[in-house]
Structures are given as structure tokens and as C-alpha cells.
Motif scaffolding. Structure first.
Motif, mmCIF file in Angstrom:
data_model
loop_
_atom_site.group_PDB
_atom_site.id
_atom_site.type_symbol
_atom_site.label_atom_id
_atom_site.label_comp_id
_atom_site.label_asym_id
_atom_site.label_seq_id
_atom_site.Cartn_x
_atom_site.Cartn_y
_atom_site.Cartn_z
ATOM 1 N N ASN A 182 0.849 -1.177 0.000
ATOM 2 C CA ASN A 182 0.000 0.000 0.000
ATOM 3 C C ASN A 182 0.891 1.235 0.000
ATOM 4 O OD1 ASN A 182 -2.367 1.554 0.160
ATOM 5 N ND2 ASN A 182 -3.311 0.103 1.585
ATOM 6 N N SER A 183 0.294 2.396 -0.227
ATOM 7 C CA SER A 183 1.060 3.636 -0.333
ATOM 8 C C SER A 183 0.400 4.734 0.484
ATOM 9 C CB SER A 183 1.142 4.086 -1.799
ATOM 10 O OG SER A 183 1.562 3.041 -2.639
ATOM 11 N N ILE A 184 1.192 5.725 0.873
ATOM 12 C CA ILE A 184 0.677 6.837 1.671
ATOM 13 C C ILE A 184 1.440 8.110 1.335
ATOM 14 C CG2 ILE A 184 2.213 6.214 3.594
ATOM 15 C CD1 ILE A 184 0.027 7.312 5.489
ATOM 16 N N HIS A 185 0.717 9.235 1.287
ATOM 17 C CA HIS A 185 1.328 10.547 1.088
ATOM 18 C C HIS A 185 1.431 11.252 2.440
ATOM 19 C CE1 HIS A 185 -0.373 9.844 -3.006
ATOM 20 N NE2 HIS A 185 0.705 10.502 -3.412
ATOM 21 N N TYR A 186 2.621 11.704 2.790
ATOM 22 C CA TYR A 186 2.813 12.502 3.999
ATOM 23 C C TYR A 186 2.999 13.963 3.608
ATOM 24 C CZ TYR A 186 3.627 8.092 6.423
ATOM 25 O OH TYR A 186 3.478 6.831 6.948
ATOM 26 N N ILE A 187 2.383 14.852 4.365
ATOM 27 C CA ILE A 187 2.609 16.279 4.177
ATOM 28 C C ILE A 187 3.560 16.726 5.275
ATOM 29 C CG2 ILE A 187 1.601 18.577 4.136
ATOM 30 C CD1 ILE A 187 -0.479 15.514 3.271
ATOM 31 N N LEU A 188 4.734 17.232 4.887
ATOM 32 C CA LEU A 188 5.797 17.593 5.817
ATOM 33 C C LEU A 188 6.109 19.077 5.711
ATOM 34 C CD1 LEU A 188 8.302 14.727 4.803
ATOM 35 C CD2 LEU A 188 6.391 14.564 6.421
ATOM 36 N N ASP A 189 6.601 19.654 6.800
ATOM 37 C CA ASP A 189 7.097 21.025 6.712
ATOM 38 C C ASP A 189 8.540 21.003 6.214
ATOM 39 O OD1 ASP A 189 8.682 20.265 8.852
ATOM 40 O OD2 ASP A 189 7.992 21.840 10.215
ATOM 41 N N GLY A 190 9.172 22.170 6.159
ATOM 42 C CA GLY A 190 10.513 22.256 5.598
ATOM 43 C C GLY A 190 11.565 21.484 6.359
ATOM 44 N N GLY A 192 10.920 18.523 7.608
ATOM 45 C CA GLY A 192 10.567 17.108 7.471
ATOM 46 C C GLY A 192 9.627 16.609 8.548
ATOM 47 N N ARG A 193 9.061 17.507 9.350
ATOM 48 C CA ARG A 193 8.152 17.133 10.422
ATOM 49 C C ARG A 193 6.770 16.812 9.829
ATOM 50 N NH1 ARG A 193 4.361 15.916 13.994
ATOM 51 N NH2 ARG A 193 4.674 16.618 16.142
ATOM 52 N N PRO A 194 6.194 15.638 10.119
ATOM 53 C CA PRO A 194 4.868 15.304 9.581
ATOM 54 C C PRO A 194 3.786 16.230 10.141
ATOM 55 C CG PRO A 194 5.988 13.335 10.404
ATOM 56 C CD PRO A 194 6.773 14.516 10.883
ATOM 57 N N ILE A 195 2.946 16.733 9.251
ATOM 58 C CA ILE A 195 1.817 17.575 9.639
ATOM 59 C C ILE A 195 0.504 16.812 9.442
ATOM 60 C CG2 ILE A 195 0.614 19.754 9.219
ATOM 61 C CD1 ILE A 195 3.437 20.036 10.420
ATOM 62 N N ASP A 196 0.431 16.026 8.389
ATOM 63 C CA ASP A 196 -0.760 15.208 8.120
ATOM 64 C C ASP A 196 -0.344 14.098 7.163
ATOM 65 O OD1 ASP A 196 -3.354 14.264 8.117
ATOM 66 O OD2 ASP A 196 -4.266 16.178 7.559
ATOM 67 N N ALA A 197 -1.269 13.205 6.875
ATOM 68 C CA ALA A 197 -0.988 12.090 5.973
ATOM 69 C C ALA A 197 -2.267 11.707 5.241
ATOM 70 C CB ALA A 197 -0.437 10.892 6.741
ATOM 71 N N ASN A 370 -10.838 4.749 3.314
ATOM 72 C CA ASN A 370 -9.556 5.282 3.778
ATOM 73 C C ASN A 370 -9.756 6.459 4.726
ATOM 74 O OD1 ASN A 370 -8.050 3.435 2.334
ATOM 75 N ND2 ASN A 370 -7.832 4.750 0.547
ATOM 76 N N GLU A 371 -10.736 7.294 4.424
ATOM 77 C CA GLU A 371 -10.967 8.464 5.269
ATOM 78 C C GLU A 371 -11.548 8.054 6.614
ATOM 79 O OE1 GLU A 371 -11.081 12.733 5.987
ATOM 80 O OE2 GLU A 371 -9.844 11.270 4.907
ATOM 81 N N TYR A 372 -12.545 7.178 6.588
ATOM 82 C CA TYR A 372 -13.224 6.812 7.829
ATOM 83 C C TYR A 372 -12.442 5.800 8.665
ATOM 84 C CZ TYR A 372 -17.423 9.267 6.264
ATOM 85 O OH TYR A 372 -18.311 10.234 5.876
ATOM 86 N N MET A 373 -11.756 4.863 8.020
ATOM 87 C CA MET A 373 -11.087 3.797 8.757
ATOM 88 C C MET A 373 -9.625 4.090 9.069
ATOM 89 S SD MET A 373 -12.692 0.592 6.623
ATOM 90 C CE MET A 373 -11.587 -0.600 7.366
ATOM 91 N N LEU A 374 -8.912 4.686 8.117
ATOM 92 C CA LEU A 374 -7.465 4.865 8.272
ATOM 93 C C LEU A 374 -7.086 6.284 8.694
ATOM 94 C CD1 LEU A 374 -6.132 2.825 5.200
ATOM 95 C CD2 LEU A 374 -6.782 2.025 7.479
ATOM 96 N N HIS A 375 -7.625 7.271 7.993
ATOM 97 C CA HIS A 375 -7.238 8.657 8.294
ATOM 98 C C HIS A 375 -7.684 9.052 9.698
ATOM 99 C CE1 HIS A 375 -6.527 12.851 6.270
ATOM 100 N NE2 HIS A 375 -5.660 12.572 7.218
ATOM 101 N N SER A 376 -8.843 8.542 10.120
ATOM 102 C CA SER A 376 -9.317 8.854 11.467
ATOM 103 C C SER A 376 -8.334 8.344 12.519
ATOM 104 C CB SER A 376 -10.702 8.243 11.703
ATOM 105 O OG SER A 376 -10.675 6.841 11.524
ATOM 106 N N GLN A 377 -7.731 7.171 12.265
ATOM 107 C CA GLN A 377 -6.750 6.638 13.205
ATOM 108 C C GLN A 377 -5.474 7.485 13.219
ATOM 109 O OE1 GLN A 377 -6.908 3.717 15.424
ATOM 110 N NE2 GLN A 377 -5.290 5.107 16.103
ATOM 111 N N ILE A 378 -5.072 7.960 12.047
ATOM 112 C CA ILE A 378 -3.886 8.823 11.967
ATOM 113 C C ILE A 378 -4.122 10.124 12.732
ATOM 114 C CG2 ILE A 378 -2.472 10.201 10.383
ATOM 115 C CD1 ILE A 378 -2.776 7.928 8.347
ATOM 116 N N HIS A 379 -5.315 10.700 12.589
ATOM 117 C CA HIS A 379 -5.639 11.918 13.350
ATOM 118 C C HIS A 379 -5.525 11.648 14.851
ATOM 119 C CE1 HIS A 379 -6.722 14.306 9.940
ATOM 120 N NE2 HIS A 379 -7.802 13.610 9.627
#
Length: 429
Positions: A182-190, A192-197, A370-379
């Protein structure tokens, strides 16, 4: 167009050899050599180098009657090498493969980083299924491509090689596919700190919304003092989780379901997950991999997989239909699907509309799951500060607990320790 003298003849020889291996046999050697030199120079210039290449070859990036680009095989290979992404001619996106270079570019530009983690390589045809779908449904999408070019620094990194299967039919035909991953996109600041995924495949419109929300979060986060940043992140993810939960209740209400079932929890079992269960987490990927996986499953594994199915698949399908419009592919993506279609179909009639319609439906289903099952857990992990400071630690957690392909299992669920195959050394070569 003039180029600087290339200082690394051995590296140039390797790049030229790569072009010779993959470019069309009818392409003159001199053209391949010239393209490889051009790519070697422009790759070092970052995204601006890609724009120089596109402008200098604008006349040879032809389009057909529908507006689809038809590059020569050699030009296509050159673009893939320059962008470090398969089918770059459709997306025209430049990807860093060195995270330190990406962070430096982010700090210079003030843009956030979109860091993709995948099985296999983004610049190869047989990367994991979801990353292939990104290359077709998301990256070539005109709106998404423009947003990524203008407002993000792009980076990808392979988590591990992707398992591949080749079926030889014995008459000269072979079928190549990938299994699990599987694959995932991470949003990082300058830094490299994760802000969201953004976990797994999302529909084009939903992916755009996720990018826009995360971009705002990075900007707000960057303006704060270090002491205020963690509390901001916790509140941001708390708000996002509350929004997801409210939307879940609203969706079920629209379907006439008053007693809302709980969102599914991730697998917390100590038992290693099978490849079949991991594959079932992503619907689009599952549709491709299920025929392969079913060949390797024992009856016991099939029963276990059945028990792992969603409690009420019909409800999920109905929720996905509420967001069907978000999953519509644009013409650029449809043209790429057409270009990649097999010419050995079982029917002579054009089945492209059927393929597109089915893919859009499964992509819509992937999005809500993905939004309801996975992203909610990441939040929730961000709210708890649970291994979210480092993208490497967060990624390890995502692959182990959400994608069910932990690094501790070298066989990715394809070789259960209690299975018996009656093959010497259990088929391990």
C-alpha cells in the motif's frame, strides 16, 4: 540549446545504457545519447530543469485528436528518468528521491513537502498497485498536477521492494502482476516534520481537498513559535477527527440509518496479518490482486479472509455512491488509461468506458474507507503524539498497524509460518 560539459563519464555511460535498454529499438543511438546527457544535466536543476526540457521538446510532444500527448519511446524514457516517475509525460511532475534535497527545496521555496512512501519504485511500471493508480488517476489530473507543481515539493521513497508474480501460460504468453503493498502521502514542513498524511487511494476531488487542507495547516504551523506548534497540531487533528465523525453520522443519516455503527478499528491482533487481509484494505488494489492471491490461499485462509470482510459491505457501497462525482476521472487520466490498455482483450468491442466506470466506483469506495477507517486513526495518533514527530517512525507505525504489512514480516503475509506446501524448502529460492 547548449549544455555544460558532463564531468562524470562513467555515470553518463550508465544512464545511456539505461536508455538503450528501455528506449525503442528504432531510435537512433545518437538521439538516445543526446537525451541521456540532457537529462543528466537538467535533473540536477530540480523542477526548473524539467520545465526547460518540456519547452525544448514542445514540438515533439505531439497530441492526438483528443488532445492526449503521444511522446516517442525515447522521449518518454527520458522524461521518466528526469522526473523519476513513470508516465511523467502525462503528469509533468518532478520528484526528489533524496529527502534532504527535498527539505532544502522546501525551505528555499517556503512550500510544504508531499512525501510518498510506497512498495517498489515510482519510476518503474511494477510498483505497488496503489502507486500505479496514483500515476493514472491523481498525478495526471489537470487540477492536481497544477497544484502539485505550484505549491508542493514532491518526494518519494521506497519502503521495500514490491512482491511480483509472473504466470507463464506455456505458449509464449506471460502475465506479470504485483502482490500486496500500500502507499501513503505525507505532508511535511521544511524540516521534514509530519503535519498530516493521506493514506491509500483517494478520488481526485477528495485528494485535492486533502492537499489544500494540509497546505493551510503547514502554513499555520510554520508561523507559530516552537512551544505553540504541538498544541496547534493536536487541535488541528482533533478538529479533523470530529469532522470525520460528524460526516460519518451525516452520511448514514442520508441513507436512512439512524443507529450509527462504530467506525472499524485497526487490527490489534498479535497474529501476523495475511496478504489477503492486507490486500482487502484497499478496494481498487484488491480487485487487481484478488485473482492472484486466491491461487495461493488455502481453504483456512479463505475462511479467515471472509471473517475479515467489512460488517456490511452494502452500506459502504451506498456511502461511496454519495461521493461518486468526486471520483470522476478527467480526460487526461482517461487518455493515459487508454494508452496503457492491453491489446489482447477477450473482446473486440471498446470496453474503455466500462473500465473507467468500474475504476471510478472502486476509487470512490476506497476514498470513504480510507478516510473513515485509516485517516481517522492517523488523526488520533497525532492527537496523542504517538510516534508522529518523525516521518520514519510514523511510517513504520502506518505500515504495521494500518496497512498490515509490518517490516517485521519479510514475507508480507505471503508465507504463513504454520502453512505446509509439500514443496522442497517451502518453495523459498
Amino acid at each position: 540549446m547548449k549544455f555544460k560539459t558532463f564531468k562524470y563519464p562513467f555515470a553518463l555511460m550508465l544512464v545511456s545504457f539505461s536508455f538503450l535498454q528501455t528506449a525503442d529499438a528504432q531510435t537512433p543511438i545518437t538521439e538516445i545519447s543526446q537525451l541521456s546527457q540532457e537529462v543528466s544535466v537538467l535533473r540536477k536543476q530540480g523542477p526548473s530543469g524539467l520545465q526547460v526540457f518540456l519547452k525544448s521538446h514542445a514540438n515533439t510532444l505531439n497530441t492526438d485528436s483528443s488532445g492526449a500527448v503521444i511522446p516517442s519511446p525515447a522521449l518518454r524514457v527520458a522524461l521518466d528518468e528526469l522526473c523519476q516517475q513513470r508516465d511523467c509525460y502525462a503528469s509533468r511532475l518532478y520528484w526528489y528521491t533524496d529527502i534532504e534535497q527535498a527539505k532544502a527545496a522546501a525551505r528555499t521555496s517556503g512550500k510544504p513537502i508531499l512525501s510518498l512512501r510506497l512498495l517498489g519504485r515510482l519510476d518503474q511500471d511494477l510498483s505497488c498497485a496503489n502507486s500505479r493508480f496514483f500515476r493514472v488517476a491523481l498525478y495526471p489530473n489537470v487540477e492536481i498536477s497544477k497544484l502539485l507543481q505550484d505549491r508542493f515539493i514532491l518526494h518519494w521513497q521506497s519502503v521495500r521492494p514490491v512482491p511480483k508474480v509472473t504466470i507463464d501460460f506455456g505458449d509464449g504468453r506471460k502475465l506479470e502482476r504485483t502482490i500486496t503493498g500500500n502507499s501513503i502521502h505525507y505532508i511535511l514542513d521544511g524540516s521534514g516534520r509530519p503535519i498530516d498524511a493521506i493514506p491509500g487511494l483517494y478520488s481526485p476531488k477528495a485528494f485535492l481537498r486533502q492537499l489544500q487542507q494540509a497546505e493551510v495547516a503547514v502554513k499555520n504551523y510554520s508561523k507559530l513559535t516552537p512551544s505553540d506548534r504541538e498544541s496547534y497540531l493536536r487541535k488541528y487533528h482533533s478538529d479533523r477527527l470530529n469532522s470525520i465523525q460528524a460526516q460519518w453520522v451525516a452520511d448514514l443519516s442520508r441513507l436512512g440509518i439512524q443507529s450509527s455503527p462504530k467506525l472499524l478499528e485497526p487490527n490489534n491482533s498479535n497474529q501476523p496479518p495475511t496478504a489477503a487481509i492486507a490486500s482487502s484494505l484497499a478496494v481498487s488494489k484488491m480487485r487487481v490482486e484478488r485473482p492472484m492471491l486466491s491461487v495461493f490461499q488455502s481453504n483456512t485462509e479463505r475462511n479467515q479472509n471472509a471473517l475479515a470482510e467489512i460488517t456490511d459491505q452494502e452500506v459502504w457501497n451506498k456511502i461511496a455512491q454519495l461521493y461518486a462525482v468526486d471520483a470522476k476521472l478527467d480526460q487526461n487520466s482517461i487518455s493515459l488509461i487508454k494508452a496503457k490498455k492491453s491489446q489482447f482483450a477477450n473482446t473486440q468491442e471498446d470496453n474503455l468506458p466500462i473500465i473507467v466506470k468500474k475504476f471510478e466506483a472502486t476509487m470512490a469506495l476506497d476514498t470513504v474507507r480510507n478516510e473513515y477507517m485509516l485517516h481517522s486513526q492517523i488523526h488520533q495518533w497525532f492527537m496523542q503524539g504517538k510516534q508522529t514527530n518523525s516521518v520514519e517512525a510514523l511510517n513504520e507505525q502506518v505500515y504495521a498497524q494500518l496497512f498490515l504489512t509490518p517490516s517485521s514480516d519479510p514475507w508480507l503475509g505471503l508465507f504463513p509460518s504454520d502453512s505446509y506446501s509439500a514443496i522442497d524448502n517451502d518453495g523459498i529460492r
